[in-house]
Design a protein around this motif. Structure first.
Motif, PDB file in Angstrom:
ATOM      1  N   PRO A  57       0.780  -1.088   0.025  1.00  0.00           N
ATOM      2  CA  PRO A  57      -0.149  -0.139  -0.124  1.00  0.00           C
ATOM      3  C   PRO A  57       0.951   1.228   0.111  1.00  0.00           C
ATOM      4  N   PHE A  58       0.390   2.242  -0.521  1.00  0.00           N
ATOM      5  CA  PHE A  58       0.694   3.633  -0.408  1.00  0.00           C
ATOM      6  C   PHE A  58       1.393   3.905   1.178  1.00  0.00           C
ATOM      7  N   HIS A  59       2.729   4.278   1.288  1.00  0.00           N
ATOM      8  CA  HIS A  59       2.972   4.499   2.763  1.00  0.00           C
ATOM      9  C   HIS A  59       4.151   5.725   2.890  1.00  0.00           C
ATOM     10  N   CYS A  60       4.665   5.934   4.034  1.00  0.00           N
ATOM     11  CA  CYS A  60       5.840   6.746   4.024  1.00  0.00           C
ATOM     12  C   CYS A  60       6.666   6.307   5.270  1.00  0.00           C
ATOM     13  N   HIS A  61       7.828   6.752   5.312  1.00  0.00           N
ATOM     14  CA  HIS A  61       8.900   6.566   6.439  1.00  0.00           C
ATOM     15  C   HIS A  61       9.248   7.783   7.025  1.00  0.00           C
ATOM     16  N   PRO A  62       9.094   7.935   8.298  1.00  0.00           N
ATOM     17  CA  PRO A  62       9.537   9.147   8.924  1.00  0.00           C
ATOM     18  C   PRO A  62      10.771   9.185   9.569  1.00  0.00           C
TER      19      PRO A  62
END
Length: 138
Positions: A57-62
């Motif tokens: 799934p679309f996601h991000c990493h902070p």
């Protein structure tokens, strides 16, 4: 009891073991800056497995996130259309705070992923779970 620590000079490594450099960079694959979070360091890793044609799934990493492709190949795409393709043996620093996903190409893909975070910070965030943009840049 005091234990002395000894550093092995890099020039002696070839006689002791084989060390093949995989990656050295100060930027993610899209040219973005890498920044470490404050707090108590927490390093973790996972093996990500995707079947052919399947997408994470679309996601991000902070936090800084690095990957090494164990098997197969994957297209990594951001929600703004930037892409790169990674294949077996490739190392990469993922985009930070940028929404993206990986899609397995030409068979299954396995990527070992390393996170350089801090206690209490998530490694991966879905945009729907971050409506105020604390972790993901819209």
């Amino acid at each position: 009891m005091l234990v002395k620590q000894y550093l092995i000079p890099l020039m002696l490594l070839p006689s002791l073991a084989m060390a093949e450099p995989l990656l050295k960079t100060s930027h993610s694959w899209d040219g973005g800056e890498i920044s470490y979070p404050s707090g108590t360091a927490e390093v973790s890793s996972v093996v990500l497995k995707l079947e052919e044609g399947k997408a994470a799934p679309f996601h991000c990493h902070p936090i800084p996130t690095m990957g090494y492709v164990l098997q197969g190949s994957a297209k990594i795409e951001t929600n703004t259309g930037e892409t790169t393709v990674l294949s077996q043996g490739d190392s990469v620093v993922e985009v930070m705070r940028t929404v993206h996903r990986g899609i397995a190409l030409d068979g299954p893909v396995e990527i070992v992923v390393f996170y350089a975070g801090a206690e209490g910070l998530p490694t991966t965030v879905l945009p729907a779970d971050d409506p105020e943009g604390k972790y993901c840049t819209p």
